[in-house]
Design a protein around this motif. Structure first.
Motif, short mmCIF file in Angstrom:
data_model
loop_
_atom_site.label_atom_id
_atom_site.label_comp_id
_atom_site.label_asym_id
_atom_site.label_seq_id
_atom_site.Cartn_x
_atom_site.Cartn_y
_atom_site.Cartn_z
N ALA A 7 0.83 -1.21 0.00
CA ALA A 7 0.00 0.00 0.00
C ALA A 7 0.86 1.25 0.00
O ALA A 7 0.53 2.26 -0.61
CB ALA A 7 -0.94 0.00 1.21
N GLY A 37 -7.29 1.90 -3.67
CA GLY A 37 -8.06 0.75 -4.09
C GLY A 37 -8.89 1.03 -5.34
O GLY A 37 -9.52 0.14 -5.88
N ALA A 117 -1.53 -3.03 4.73
CA ALA A 117 -2.98 -2.85 4.74
C ALA A 117 -3.33 -1.74 5.71
O ALA A 117 -2.65 -1.53 6.72
CB ALA A 117 -3.68 -4.14 5.13
N GLY A 179 -8.14 1.54 3.03
CA GLY A 179 -8.57 0.78 1.87
C GLY A 179 -10.02 0.35 1.91
O GLY A 179 -10.66 0.19 0.87
N SER A 390 -5.21 -6.76 0.27
CA SER A 390 -4.16 -6.08 -0.49
C SER A 390 -3.36 -7.16 -1.21
O SER A 390 -3.69 -8.35 -1.14
CB SER A 390 -3.26 -5.25 0.42
#
Length: 578
Positions: A7, A37, A117, A179, A390
């Protein structure tokens, strides 16, 4: 395990603008910014660059900046005074506690880490149709959970929580964009179709009228004239006013007004809880009697103390999972019921209806379509699934409600075997497990009526299974309405407080790789966006959300330990991984 992307490596334009302080200016220039995302797009304010403009130069990468504002690292709502009805104000922040039961905290990890994440957890929202005839408010003297003074404002309170998450520009520890949001059950309070509609509308965006029965006025216990309940619009010296609760003319009309929800602007998923599946949160579903009572025109509001105690003992100990004794008591007391307006929207929903409602395109919102559920869940009659968190992390959502009845949980053999297969199939990914029940509240091995020959398995067995797979990082849940973080063999169990009882919290969780053989899970608690201080004259949507929190802080018989200890709140949880 693959480390090709993270991420942090996928820093989007929104994060860059937030970090450099020009997000507002960019928006004013006509830019539409994508979220984590989703595909990030930029729409120019003019058709093209000016003549002879030099080729654009890529901006240097800017590390995400931790975003603490609006979290309990910044400030926490705190009651003033020690007795009587206490007003809320800005209280001291909760610091972050580093927990090293599972791995040592090595120096320099702040400079090495990358984010795997970042997401939010909602749990135990308990959106309440406070006028439903199926509710058992008359057990209030036995248990604080039977009726709460703040319940009529649950929709406004939830929407304010959504506003808080939408306002977070990044994670409080890493600054990485959130996310998704996961709700870990008890999204509704009474397995009611109208409550499910309110929940889905709030999460996806829309208008909600938190009223049932007579559209013109309120017909619940707070207009009954009974001293057992807070009568906000009345001069009656009820039990709550004797404790200092205010008289608030216009409160009930305001509580029934339309609530506007912006919906989450990031994807969301859902995990089912016992209040989502079982009438009353504890009785086996499928009996037409529950629909008859819920949609009918008679509401029981009082019960003799000895009978109330008998009912609550049976509920607490799981002595009446099908509700046979409860039905007999309701029929015996029919002559003491109050006439209310029938409403078919209060009917309990089935498991299939729960899934189909999430699959309704009207409730897709920020996505994904179905919010974790697919048509296969309807076809197979199962409420558990996996989803991609993820590149490096898989989420597994469980169904821990026992369809045989009672509010404690378990899983069936088929689900347990499915979970074991998923853990093996995703051995090269990190795993986050989500459920409603905690390991300590999974002791109900009552057979599922639809699968009478299938075994049921409790929390201790589930802990052993998860401990046997080193890719499991955490088991994230709710149900207990209390913050509690437990170190198991190889993974953390993160239990989060509810959003119905004070202190009304949600949790941000950020998973990072420290690149030293350890990972860290940062947990940060957040409140709704409503101001800590209330104004009794402000009955706007925001004012009601503030009042929702303050009333919950003053709830008679309410527990005072739900915030947990410092090590259960804002934490860094170290875990060893090769």
């Amino acid at each position: 395990m693959s480390r090709t992307r993270s991420a942090a490596a996928a820093l989007d334009r929104r994060t860059f603008l937030a970090a450099t302080g020009v997000a507002g200016a960019a928006a004013g220039a006509g830019l539409t910014l994508g979220l984590s995302g989703r595909t990030a797009t930029a729409v120019p304010a003019q058709a093209g660059p000016p003549p002879f403009a030099p080729d654009p130069v890529a901006a240097p990468a800017v590390p995400p900046v931790p975003f603490r504002r609006g979290t309990t690292l910044d400030s926490v709502a705190a009651p003033r005074g020690t007795t009587g009805y206490r007003r809320l104000g800005d209280g001291p922040a909760w610091s972050r506690v580093v927990r090293t039961e599972l791995a040592a905290a090595r120096s320099g990890r702040d400079e090495r880490r990358t984010t795997l994440a970042s997401f939010a957890q909602f749990t135990d929202l308990h959106l309440v149709d406070v006028q439903s005839p199926l509710r058992y408010e008359y057990l209030r003297a036995q248990t604080a959970s039977a009726w709460r003074p703040q319940e009529a404002l649950s929709v406004a309170g939830m929407v304010s929580l959504i506003e808080r998450v939408n306002a977070l520009k990044g994670g409080p520890a890493t600054g990485s964009p959130l996310g998704f949001v996961m709700t870990t059950g008890d999204n509704t309070d009474n397995n009611s179709k109208i409550e499910l509609e309110w929940f889905l509308s709030a999460m996806s965006g829309g208008r909600i009228i938190p009223n049932t029965g007579d559209p013109r006025h309120y017909e619940g216990v707070q207009a009954s004239g009974l001293k057992l309940y807070w009568q906000p619009d009345s001069d009656l010296r009820d039990a709550d006013k004797q404790l200092g609760f205010p008289r608030l003319p216009g409160f009930l009309d305001a509580a029934l007004r339309t609530v506007h929800s912006p919906g989450l602007d990031i994807p969301w998923y859902t995990t089912v809880g016992n209040h989502d599946q079982l009438p009353g949160g504890c009785y086996a579903p499928g009996d037409s009697y529950w629909t008859e009572v819920a949609t009918g025109g008679r509401k029981l509001e009082t019960l003799p103390a000895d009978q109330a105690k008998q009912v609550w003992t049976a509920v607490k100990k799981g002595l009446d999972p099908t509700g046979a004794d409860f039905k007999a008591l309701m029929r015996a007391n029919r002559r003491h019921t109050r006439q209310v307006t029938p409403d078919p929207r209060r009917a309990p929903f089935t498991r299939a209806e729960y899934v189909r409602a999430h699959l309704d395109p009207a409730y897709t919102g920020a996505g994904p379509h179905g919010h974790g559920f697919t048509e296969a869940n309807v076809h197979d009659d199962r409420l558990y699934y996996t989803f991609q968190v993820s590149d490096d992390v898989i989420g597994i959502s469980l169904d821990t409600t026992d369809p045989g009845g009672h509010y404690t949980g378990s899983v069936g053999t088929a689900q347990l075997r499915w979970l074991e297969r998923q853990l093996k199939e995703h051995k090269d990914s990190y795993v986050l497990v989500f459920s409603h029940h905690t390991s300590k509240t999974m002791d109900n091995t009552r057979p599922d009526p639809a699968r009478p020959d299938e075994g049921r398995h409790g929390g201790e067995e589930l802990v052993r299974l998860l401990s046997g797979h080193r890719n499991v990082l955490a088991w994230i849940n709710g149900h207990s309405h209390k913050n509690d973080i437990t170190a198991h063999d190889g993974f953390w169990e993160v239990s989060t407080a509810s959003h119905i009882d004070f202190p009304q919290l949600a949790r941000i969780i950020e998973v990072v790789d420290n690149h030293d053989g350890t990972l860290s899970l940062f947990t940060t608690l957040v409140e709704s966006a409503a101001p800590h201080r209330t104004d009794f004259h402000d009955l706007s949507q925001t004012g009601l959300a503030s009042l929702y929190r303050e009333l919950s802080a003053n709830q008679p018989q309410g527990r005072t330990d739900l915030a947990g200890e410092p090590g259960d709140r804002n934490t860094e949880l170290l875990v060893k991984r090769g």
